[in-house]
Write an enzyme that holds these catalytic residues in place. Structure first.
Site, PDB file in Angstrom:
ATOM      1  N   ASP A   1       0.831  -1.207   0.000  1.00  0.00           N
ATOM      2  CA  ASP A   1       0.000   0.000   0.000  1.00  0.00           C
ATOM      3  C   ASP A   1       0.868   1.261   0.000  1.00  0.00           C
ATOM      4  OD1 ASP A   1      -2.374   1.385  -0.015  1.00  0.00           O
ATOM      5  OD2 ASP A   1      -2.908   0.949   2.065  1.00  0.00           O
TER       6      ASP A   1
ATOM      7  N   GLU B   1       2.619   7.254  -1.913  1.00  0.00           N
ATOM      8  CA  GLU B   1       2.351   8.613  -2.437  1.00  0.00           C
ATOM      9  C   GLU B   1       2.616   9.720  -1.429  1.00  0.00           C
ATOM     10  OE1 GLU B   1       0.096   6.642  -1.346  1.00  0.00           O
ATOM     11  OE2 GLU B   1      -0.956   5.632  -2.964  1.00  0.00           O
TER      12      GLU B   1
ATOM     13  N   ASP C   1      -8.607   3.469  -3.477  1.00  0.00           N
ATOM     14  CA  ASP C   1      -9.728   3.456  -2.524  1.00  0.00           C
ATOM     15  C   ASP C   1     -10.960   4.142  -3.070  1.00  0.00           C
ATOM     16  OD1 ASP C   1      -7.721   2.402  -0.962  1.00  0.00           O
ATOM     17  OD2 ASP C   1      -7.449   4.206   0.241  1.00  0.00           O
TER      18      ASP C   1
END
Lengths: 680, 680
Positions: free
Chosen positions: A407, A410, A474
Site C-alpha cells: 500500500d 504517495e 480506494d
C-alpha cells in the site's frame, strides 16, 4: 544551412533559425523565432500536505520563450542545437541533442542555468486528436480538453466538486480531490496520431491538453530527456510503451482459482468466513487479511498497526493455519506499506540504524497518517532499502504469505531530508517506483516470482517492471462517476495505455465516509465487473459495518458462488491475456480502439472495455438499472448470457444483476468456453 | 552617474543600472539588474460570466523581468528611464517618467511593445506592514497575507468555501463567490507606512500582499501611471486620497429624520405599512419602493420590471400620493439600473436609436439577468449616455422621486462591443464610474444635488466624486462572517480608506437562498448597528415572505420606534460627520487607527469602528449573545446605554438587543447629546 533526416518514422528538418520534427508526415514539433516551442522559467511553489492530499500552488516569476536556436552539430542520427533567450549570439541557456535510439527519437536536454526550475514544451496538436495515458486516470480516459497535474497523491474522496461528499471531504479533511488526482500519475501520453511522448522527469508536472493546436507539457525541472516513439497501430504502440517501461510478469496460477476474500478479525473469524464461503459454493483462491499484523480503531474507521510482522494476539496460530489453508488450496495474503508506526519494534530498529528520512532538525520525520504517526523508510539509503527488503523477506515471504497489498507510496512529504541529498520535491513522484522495486526484489531474490503477487495503488514511470499488479486504490462505496464503480474502468484503460497492463479493484469499493455506505447492489455489480478481470478480490471497506459483505445473506453468497464459478471457468482465457501482457505489453483490459481503430466512435468510450480481443465488457455502473446501453464495434458478437447474436451498433440489452453486458466474438478461438458460460 | 532628489516626502536615487525610491526614509521601490521590480508579459485569459459571477482564468505565456534600465533625462522634478529585457543596449520596451505633482509622485509608463498585456510591479514591504483599501472589501480589512483580484462583480452568496450555502450557490448558480469578490474593487491600497499607491488602470488586476518583503501589483495592461502619495498621519492620508478621487457631497437633511422604509406592493400596501409604522412611533423619513416601475416573479424571488418609469398598474395614483407624502414629511424613493428589459418601451426606444452595446453579429447584446433578458446602455456612446440621463431626469426626478437605488453596474460582459471601440475587458471595471456619472449629472443638472440622493453598490476608482452614497450590496440574511451582518463593517472601513466615506447597508440583509431566512434577531441587530450610520434603510429581501420585516409584531415595531428615535436624536452629530467627509474626505465610519494610530492593537480590528472621532461602535454580529467583547483604545469612554465610564482595554459588556456596544468620548463636545440617549 538545412539539415534533414528521414526514415519511415520521424523526420527532422533544421536550418539556422528553424527546427521541425514530423511524425508520419505530420509536424509535431515546430520552432521558429516567432513561435518558439520551448519556455523556461523560475517559480516558487507552496506545498501543503494533509494526509496524502496535497495543496500545491505555483508562483511563476519568470517564463521566457527560447526564441533563438543555433544548430551546432549535424550527423546522420544526431542533431545538437543550442537555445538562447535574447538573441542568436547570446550565451546558450539550453542545449538539445536529438538522436535516434532504435526507433525512438530521444531529445536530450542540458540546462546551463541552474536557477531555472520551470520548463514548458509545446507539441503540435490537431483538433480531432485524442490523448490517453498519463498513468492511471480515474475520471477521464481521453485527456483532451483538460490539464493534468502529475503528482502522486491520495486521489480524493468524491473527486467531483459538485458532489456533497466531495465538499464535506474538502471542508473536513482537505480530502475531496479532483478529476486529476491519482495514486499513479505518469508523464507519458499517447496520441491518437499513434505516437507516445514521455518526459523523463520526476518533479511536479502538469500536462495541458486544452489547446486546439498544441499540447503543453510543463515540468518543475528541465527534463533529462523527452522520448518520442511511434507505431503503425495501437497494438504495436503499447508494445513499444511497455518495452520502454518494462512489463509485468505473469500472475501465479492460483489467482485464477477463485475470489480472494478480503476479510479481517483474527484467525478464528476469517476461518469461519472461509468455511461459510466454501460451504456456500463460493470459489476461493485466497484469504487476504490486512490486519494480520494487528489493527487499531480511528475516527476514519478500522486501521492497521503498521508494524509489519505477524501479530499472534490478533492472529493466534496463524503460522500453522497458513499451511493448513494452503493444503486445502487457499493461499494467505497480507499487507505492508513503506512506513512504520512509532509504537512498533520495527520502528525502533529502523530508527536506531538511521533508516528513516529526517526532518529539518535531523530527527526522524514523522508523518501524520490520521491519528497515528509513522517514520518514512529512506529508500535512497541503500542499507535502509536492503533492510526493508529483509523485512518483506523474513516477515512476509518466509512467514508464508503468498501475496500482499503493498500500500501507499504517495505520501513522501516534500519537506523531509533524504540521505542521498536529493530534494524530496524531486523524489516524491519516484517514491512509488522505489517502493515497487523493494517489493519486487524481495520476491525475486527469494525465488518466488510467479508464485507470490503483491499489488500496489501508487505508481510512476518505471514502476511497471517492478509492480506485479495494480489496484485502483480506494474508491468510494457508491455509484459516483468520479470515485465509484465507474471510475475503475478508465483507470484500467489509462494504466494499460501507460505500460501497466494488469489492473483490478476492491470489489465493492473501500471508502465509507460522510454517510456513504455500501449497499448490496453495489457489491454485486462490482463483482459482476470484477469477474472480467484476472484478479478478483473483495475488501471489507474502512468501515466494515457500514458495508454489505459477501456473507450478507444467502442471496449474496449464492451470487458469489455463481460469479466465482464464471470467473474460474474463464481462467484459461484470462491466463492467455495475462501472458500476452507479460510477453508484449498488450494490456488485459483494453480500450476498444486497440482492436477497432477504424471505428471513429470508440475513441471516447471510457466505460466499456475489451477483455482481451474476444470479449467486450460494458459494466452497469448506475443504480437501479435493468437494461444498459452498449456500443458494439463492427464485428459479430454473441451476448454471453443469452447467446443472442449482435452486429456492430448501439443496443439496449437486458442487464440484471448477475448478467453484466458482456459479449464475445462469434469467431473467437475461445468461443466454446464462452458458450459454456450459459450452462454454468 | 547618480541622481538624487529629495524633499520631505519622496526621495529618488538613480544611477546607470539602479533606481530606488524612498518614502519617509524607507525604501519602497528598488531596482537592480538582479532584483528588478518590473515584469512584463503576455497572457491569454478565459472569462465566463454567469449572472454577474465571473470565472476568470489566466494563462501567462510570457513573464519577463525588465532587468536593464537606462536613465535618459534628469531634471529637478522629473526622471525618465528606459527599461529593456535583454541588455542595456537593446531597444527599450518600456519608458518610465517619474515626476512630482503637488506632493504626489507620479510614475508614468509608456509601453513600446503593444503585444504586452500583462504587467507586474513590486513595491517593497516590511513584515509588520498592514495594507488597507482596494475598494470595498467585505471579508478582510487588513489585506496583508492574501491576494485580491480586482474585478467588479457580484460578491457571491456565502463567500466562504467552507460553508454549505456557498457550496450550494456554487453548484447551482456558480454564485458562491470568495473573500475577494466585491461590487466595488479599486486598484488603490493604503500602507501602514502612511502612503497610498494607486494604479491607474481599468483592466483586470490582482494585488498580491502575501509576500513578506514586497507587494506585487498585477494588471492586464501596462498602467498609464502609478501614483504614490504619503502623509504625516492617517487623517491627512485619507484627505489626500479623497482629494485624488473626489469627495461625496453632503446628504440631504431629510435622511436624518428617520428610517427609510424599504417596502413594496403598490400604493395602497405601502401606504398602509407607512401608517402602521408611524402609528407605532417609528420615525420614517422616506418610503423606498423598488417596484415603483413594476415587478416580476422569478425562481430567485421577487424581481423588478426594468422599464424605468412609473407603473400605474402597480402604483395607482403614485403621482398624487408622492406629493401628499412629501407634505407629511415622507419622501419617496425608487430604483433604477443601467439595463433595460426587452419587454419595455424604453428598450424599444433605445434599440431604435442604437443606444445598446452590441454582440458579435451587430445586434443588441442581451444579458441574462435570471430568467429575463436586458440590453446594456452603451455609456461610451455620448448620445446614449445623455438619453439615459434624460430617462433619470424625466421619469425619476421630475416624477417626484427624491432618491433611488442606482443598482448594478458590475455586469458589463467582456464579449460585447462598445461604440467607442474600446474592448469591454478594459471597460468592465470602469462601468460603475460611468453609471455613477450618469446619475450624478442627471441630479446635478436638475439642480437637485443635496436634495436627491442615489445609492450604489458598484464602484471603481473615480466613482467617488459621482456617487452620492454607497451601500454594501446584497448580504445574506444571516450572521455569517463573510456574507452576513459582520461583513458590512470591513466593507465600510475599506471603502472609507479608498476615498468613499459614505456607507450603509440593507437593514436585515437581502439574500434568502438555499434555506437562509431572516430571523427577528438578525433584523434587530442590524438595525442596532444601522443607527450608527448616517443612512438607515430597510430591505424586504429577495424573498420577503422568508424574512422577518419591521412590522412582524408589536415588539419589532416598538424596537424600530425606539431605535429610530435614537437615530434622529443623533442627527446633529451625524450631519457633522457627513460634512467632514464632504469637506476633507474623513470617512464617516472610521477604522480605530485613524484616531488612535499609536495603539498597535487597533490595526487588525475589523468588526468595530469609530462613528466620527467621538463614538466607538462594536456591533454584535453573532447570534444568541447577551454580552460582547469590546476593545477600547486608550481614552476616557462612556458606555452609551449605562453611562458607565471605561478607560482603554478589553472589556466584556452587556449587549442585549437594543443596546449595541457603543461608547462615546467623555470629553466629546457632543457629550450632552450622547448622555441624553439614556433618557430616550
Amino acid at each position: 544551412m538545412t539539415y534533414t533526416t528521414h526514415d519511415m518514422e520521424f523526420s527532422i528538418q533544421a536550418s539556422e533559425d528553424k527546427l521541425s520534427i514530423s511524425w508520419n508526415g505530420e509536424s509535431i514539433i515546430e520552432h521558429t523565432k516567432s513561435n518558439p516551442f520551448l519556455y523556461i522559467g523560475f517559480g516558487k511553489e507552496t506545498v501543503n500536505m494533509y494526509r496524502g492530499n496535497f495543496e500545491i500552488k505555483d508562483y511563476v516569476e519568470e517564463r521566457t520563450p527560447l526564441r533563438f536556436i543555433r544548430i551546432n552539430e549535424l550527423e546522420d542520427n544526431k542533431l545538437v542545437a543550442a537555445f538562447s533567450t535574447y538573441n542568436e549570439n547570446s550565451l546558450p541557456i539550453l542545449y538539445m541533442t536529438i538522436r535516434k535510439d532504435s526507433g525512438r527519437l530521444v531529445i536530450e536536454l542540458e540546462n546551463k542555468d541552474t536557477t531555472i526550475n520551470r520548463f514548458w514544451i509545446r507539441i503540435k496538436a490537431s483538433k480531432e486528436e485524442k490523448i490517453y495515458g498519463c498513468g492511471e486516470q480515474m475520471s477521464y480516459f481521453n485527456l483532451r480538453g483538460r490539464n493534468f497535474p502529475l503528482w502522486t497523491s491520495e486521489p480524493g474522496v468524491g473527486r467531483d466538486k459538485s458532489t456533497y461528499v466531495t465538499w464535506l471531504a474538502d471542508v473536513k479533511d482537505k480530502a475531496g480531490g479532483d478529476y486529476y488526482n491519482t495514486n499513479y500519475p505518469q508523464p507519458t501520453y499517447v496520441s491518437s496520431k499513434k505516437y507516445y511522448a514521455h518526459v523523463e522527469a520526476t518533479a511536479y508536472a502538469d500536462f495541458n491538453f486544452k489547446n486546439e493546436d498544441y499540447h503543453e507539457l510543463h515540468t518543475w525541472e528541465v527534463p533529462k530527456e523527452i522520448v518520442l516513439e511511434g507505431a503503425r497501430d495501437y497494438l504495436q504502440l503499447v508494445e513499444k510503451i511497455s518495452a520502454k517501461f518494462g512489463r509485468q510478469p505473469e500472475l501465479p496460477d492460483w489467482v485464477y482459482e477463485g475470489v480472494i476474500l478480503g476479510v479481517q478479525g483474527g484467525t478464528e473469524v476469517v476461518d469461519q468466513k472461509l468455511i461459510k464461503a466454501l460451504e456456500s459454493g463460493v470459489k476461493v483462491s485466497a484469504l487476504w487479511c490486512q490486519d494480520w499484523q494487528g489493527k487499531r480503531i480511528t475516527s476514519f474507521g478500522k486501521r492497521l498497526m503498521w508494524n509489519w510482522k505477524w501479530n499472534p494476539d490478533e492472529y493466534p496460530d496463524l503460522d500453522v493455519k497458513i499451511k493448513e489453508w494452503k493444503e486445502k488450496g487457499i493461499r494467505f495474503m497480507g499487507y505492508i506499506n513503506p512506513y512504520l508506526a512509532v509504537e512498533g519494534d520495527l520502528f525502533k530498529e529502523a530508527e536506531n540504524n538511521g533508516y528513516f528520512a529526517l526532518n529539518e532538525e535531523g530527527n526522524t520525520y514523522l508523518v501524520d497518517f490520521g491519528e497515528f504517526y509513522c517514520g518514512v523508510i529512506d529508500f535512497t539509503n541503500s542499507e535502509a532499502f536492503e533492510w526493508y527488503k529483509g523485512v518483506i523477506k523474513e516477515h512476509l515471504i518466509e512467514f508464508g504469505l503468498d501475496g500482499w497489498m503493498a500500500d501507499f507510496g504517495e505520501y513522501l512529504p516534500t519537506d523531509l531530508y533524504l540521505s542521498n541529498g536529493e530534494p524530496a520535491m524531486q523524489k516524491h513522484n519516484q517514491w512509488p517506483v522505489l517502493w515497487a522495486q523493494a517489493n519486487y526484489e524481495a520476491v525475486k531474490e527469494t525465488g518466488k516470482l510467479g508464485e507470490v503477487v503483491f499489488f500496489m495503488r501508487a505508481g510512476y514511470a518505471g514502476f511497471q517492471k517492478y509492480c506485479t499488479l495494480l489496484w485502483g486504490g480506494d474508491q468510494s462505496v457508491d455509484f459516483s462517476l468520479h470515485d465509484g464503480l465507474a471510475s475503475v474502468i478508465p483507470a484500467a484503460l489509462s494504466s494499460g495505455m501507460s505500460g501497466m497492463g494488469l489492473h483490478h479493484s476492491d470489489i465493492g469499493g473501500y471508502t465509507s465516509l460522510h454517510g456513504t455506505k455500501r449497499n448490496k447492489e453495489l457489491l454485486l455489480r462490482w463483482l459482476d465487473m470484477g469477474v472480467f478481470t484476472p484478479f478478483l478480490r473483495t475488501h471489507e471497506g474502512n468501515r466494515p459495518y457500514d458495508c454489505v459483505q459477501f456473507d450478507e445473506d444467502e442471496e449474496t453468497l449464492a451470487h458469489f458462488a455463481r460469479m466465482t464459478t464464471v470467473f474460474t471457468h474463464l481462467a484459461p482465457y484470462a491466463k492467455t491475456l495475462v501472458a500476452e501482457n507479460a510477453k508484449s505489453g498488450t494490456p488485459v483490459q483494453r480500450p476498444l480502439f486497440l482492436h477497432y481503430e477504424q471505428d471513429p466512435n470508440v475513441y471516447d468510450i471510457q466505460y466499456q472495455y475489451l477483455y482481451g480481443k474476444d470479449v467486450l465488457v460494458a459494466p452497469v455502473h448506475e443504480e437501479h438499472q435493468n437494461t444498459w446501453e452498449v456500443y458494439l464495434p463492427k464485428d459479430e458478437w454473441i451476448h454471453l448470457w443469452s447467446g443472442e447474436e449482435y452486429s456492430g451498433g448501439t443496443y439496449i440489452v437486458n442487464a440484471p444483476i448477475g448478467e453484466p453486458p458482456v459479449f464475445f466474438r462469434k469467431n473467437s478461438e475461445w468461443k466454446e468456453l464462452f458458450h459454456q458460460v450459459r450452462s454454468l
